[in-house]
Write an enzyme that holds these catalytic residues in place. Sequence first.
Site, PDB file in Angstrom:
ATOM      1  N   ASP A  59       3.793  -4.817  -7.550  1.00  0.00           N
ATOM      2  CA  ASP A  59       3.269  -3.448  -6.616  1.00  0.00           C
ATOM      3  C   ASP A  59       4.094  -2.357  -7.443  1.00  0.00           C
ATOM      4  OD1 ASP A  59       5.668  -4.542  -5.291  1.00  0.00           O
ATOM      5  OD2 ASP A  59       5.415  -2.949  -4.182  1.00  0.00           O
ATOM      6  N   ARG A  72       3.849   5.877   1.969  1.00  0.00           N
ATOM      7  CA  ARG A  72       4.186   7.157   2.209  1.00  0.00           C
ATOM      8  C   ARG A  72       3.834   8.084   1.033  1.00  0.00           C
ATOM      9  NH1 ARG A  72      10.438   6.853   0.384  1.00  0.00           N
ATOM     10  NH2 ARG A  72      10.614   5.147  -0.739  1.00  0.00           N
ATOM     11  N   GLY A  77       0.697  -1.291  -0.025  1.00  0.00           N
ATOM     12  CA  GLY A  77      -0.093   0.035   0.032  1.00  0.00           C
ATOM     13  C   GLY A  77       0.949   1.131   0.041  1.00  0.00           C
TER      14      GLY A  77
HETATM   15  P1  AMP Z   1       8.961   1.226  -2.741  1.00  0.00           P
HETATM   16  O1  AMP Z   1       9.981   0.260  -2.608  1.00  0.00           O
HETATM   17  O2  AMP Z   1       9.303   2.671  -2.597  1.00  0.00           O
HETATM   18  O3  AMP Z   1       8.293   0.969  -4.155  1.00  0.00           O
HETATM   19  O4  AMP Z   1       8.105   0.629  -1.668  1.00  0.00           O
HETATM   20  C1  AMP Z   1       7.526  -0.571  -1.330  1.00  0.00           C
HETATM   21  C2  AMP Z   1       6.483  -0.572  -0.212  1.00  0.00           C
HETATM   22  O5  AMP Z   1       7.352   0.103   0.962  1.00  0.00           O
HETATM   23  C3  AMP Z   1       5.392   0.451  -0.271  1.00  0.00           C
HETATM   24  O6  AMP Z   1       4.480  -0.057   0.133  1.00  0.00           O
HETATM   25  C4  AMP Z   1       5.954   1.844   0.138  1.00  0.00           C
HETATM   26  O7  AMP Z   1       4.673   2.523   0.381  1.00  0.00           O
HETATM   27  C5  AMP Z   1       6.423   1.208   1.378  1.00  0.00           C
HETATM   28  N1  AMP Z   1       7.558   2.086   1.788  1.00  0.00           N
HETATM   29  C6  AMP Z   1       8.887   2.295   1.243  1.00  0.00           C
HETATM   30  N2  AMP Z   1       9.435   3.405   1.985  1.00  0.00           N
HETATM   31  C7  AMP Z   1       8.562   3.680   3.051  1.00  0.00           C
HETATM   32  C8  AMP Z   1       8.819   4.886   4.259  1.00  0.00           C
HETATM   33  N3  AMP Z   1       9.655   5.692   4.262  1.00  0.00           N
HETATM   34  N4  AMP Z   1       7.842   4.845   4.803  1.00  0.00           N
HETATM   35  C9  AMP Z   1       6.538   4.005   4.729  1.00  0.00           C
HETATM   36  N5  AMP Z   1       6.423   3.230   3.708  1.00  0.00           N
HETATM   37  C10 AMP Z   1       7.280   3.250   2.734  1.00  0.00           C
HETATM   38 MG    MG Z   2       6.532   0.768  -5.133  1.00  0.00          MG
END
Ligand code: AMP
Ligand code: MG
Length: 544
Positions: free
Chosen positions: A296, A129, A126
Site C-alpha cells: 500500500d 487520513r 485506504g
Molecule cells: P501509513 O502507515 O501511514 O502508510 O498508513 C497505513 C494505513 O493506516 C492507511 O490506510 C492509513 O490511511 C491508515 N492510517 C494511518 N494513520 C491513521 C490515522 N491516524 N487515522 C486514520 N487512518 C490512519
Molecule cells: Mg501508507
Amino acid sequence: MMPCRCRRSNFSCSGKKTDSFALDSLRLSSKKLIDAFPLDDVNANFVRTVNHCVFSVTQPTPLKGPLKVAAVSKAALEEILDLNSSVSQLDDFAHYFSGGKLWPGSVPLAHRYGGHQFGFWAGQLGDGRANLLGEYTNKNGEKWELQLKGSGKTPYSRAGDGRAVVRSSVREFLCSEAMHYLGVPTSRAASLIVSKEPVWRDQFYNGNVRKERGAVVLRLAPSWFRIGSLEILARAGELDVLQKLLNYVIEEHFPTIKLSDPDKYLVFYSKVVNETAHLIAQWMSVGFAHGVCNTDNFSLLSITIDYGPFGFMESYDPNFIPNSSDDEGRYSIRNQANSGLFNVEKLGEALRPVLSSKQQPLIERILKEYPAIYQSRFHELFKAKLGLLGNQEKDDYLIAYLLKLMEDTGADFTMTFRHLGELPARRLLEPAVPQDMWALWDLATHESFSNWVSMYLLRLKRQEGDSDEERQSRMKRVNPRYILRNWMAEGSAITKAEKDDFSEVQLLQQVLQHPFQEQEAAEGMGYAARPPGWAQSLKVSCSS
Ligand code: AMP
Ligand code: MG
C-alpha cells in the site's frame, strides 16, 4: 470587488491587493477521476467496508484553529502550483492548505485501497487520513494531484483518528522535498500547517500516551495510486473496476502504451517492475530506508510515497532498520530490494485475473528480470558515486570491497563518498587522510584501506580523457554533502518544532534543496560534521 480574471495574480484590475484571489485562482478538477470509476454509493463519513468503487467522496475535517503556516516549499508552490510563494502570507493560505477551504473544482475524495503489510494481506486500508482534493494542470501542462494528509476521518480510518501529528508531518514535508533534490523520484510537499488541535499518541507503544498537535501536509504527486489500489479490486473480484483503473493509469501515466495493445497490461507490468527496481537502487545510492515497504506504500508510478518511519543510514550498516517497531528487520536497508520484488510479485497476482491464459505465464518471466535490473542500476549508480567511467571487469569488486571496509569500520555512508570526491586522488596516497574528512578518516583505520586505495587509483588512471578535477566534480554532483539525518530532523528541528519554533525546519528545507553544494549556514549547523554522540540513541517509531 470582483476579482480580475485576466491573470493569475494577487491584484485585481484596479491594482488593489485581493487576498483570496491568488489562492482561489487555483482551479482543480476532480471530474476525470469521478467520471472514470464507480463511486462509493454510501454518501456518509463513517468507518466501514467499502465495495465496488475506487473513491468515496469525503470532506476534510478542518483542523481546530488557530492555524500556523509552519513551512512552505517555495519551489512546489511556484513551479508546480504556479503560485507566487508570497501567498503563504495571506490569511486564507492555512485554510486552503489544510482543508478548511476548498479550491474551485475540488470534490474531495478518499481512495479505497488494500495492501500486503509485513508480508500478509491486510484487507481494506485506504486513505484513512487523506483527502485527494483534485488535479491541477500547471502552466507547463503537467498534471498534479493535490492531497491533504492529516485532514480527518474518512470511511477508511479504521480505528484511527484521521490526524497526523507535528513530528511525522515535519518528517514527511522535509523528506519528500529533500528526496526530490537528491534526484530520487518522489511525491512532493507544498506546505506544513500546524494547529493547536490536541492529538493523542503513544509514540513508542509503551503506554506513554501524550498530547501532541495535529498538522496537515499538502502533498503532490502525478498520481497517488498504489499497488494496493489494484490488489483490493482483484481480491474482491471486481474485475470491471480493476480494468477501468488499469486503463486509467495506463492512459494517464504511461503514454507509450496503447490501450488498443492486447498486451498492454503486460507492458505496464514490465514497466512497473523495471521502475520499482530502479527506484530502490536509487534509495540505496543515497542510503535511504523507507521503513514500511508494504504494497500500500508502493506507487504504481514507482515514486517514493508515504514517508513514515524512514531513515537515512549514517554509519554504513546493511542491517540498518529505521523503524523501531520492525523487530525482525523485514524492511532493513539491505532487504529493500527483496521487498520491492515481493511487492511487484503481488502486483503480478493482482493483474492475473485480467490476463489471458497465454499471457499469465509471462508475468513470471517479467518478474524474473527484476534482480538483474536492480543489480545493473545499483552498479551504475555506485560506479558514478566513485567517479568511474565506462565498464571494467573488477568494478563490482571495487564497490563491494569499499562497502565491506565501510561495514567493518562503521564509516559514514554519505560522507565517505563525499570525502572521496572532495579529496584530490594523489592525497589518498599520503600516510594519513586529512582529519576533517572524518568519514574517510574512519575508513582509513581499516588494515585493507591502502589496498583498496591502490585498486581505486589504478582504476582511475585507466580512465582515458579524464582528469582528477573532472572526477571530483562528477562525484560532487552525485554524492550529497547534506542528507536528512535523523539527529537533524528528530533530535533538533522537531524538538524545536514541538515548542512552536519552526526555524530549523525551514532552514533544513532550504539547505536540502541544494544537497550537493557546500553551504555556509549548513556548515555552521554541523550538518556535514560527525553526528553528535546523542544521535545514536534516537529512535523513530511508526506512530504518526
Ligand atoms: P501509513 O502507515 O501511514 O502508510 O498508513 C497505513 C494505513 O493506516 C492507511 O490506510 C492509513 O490511511 C491508515 N492510517 C494511518 N494513520 C491513521 C490515522 N491516524 N487515522 C486514520 N487512518 C490512519
Ligand atoms: Mg501508507
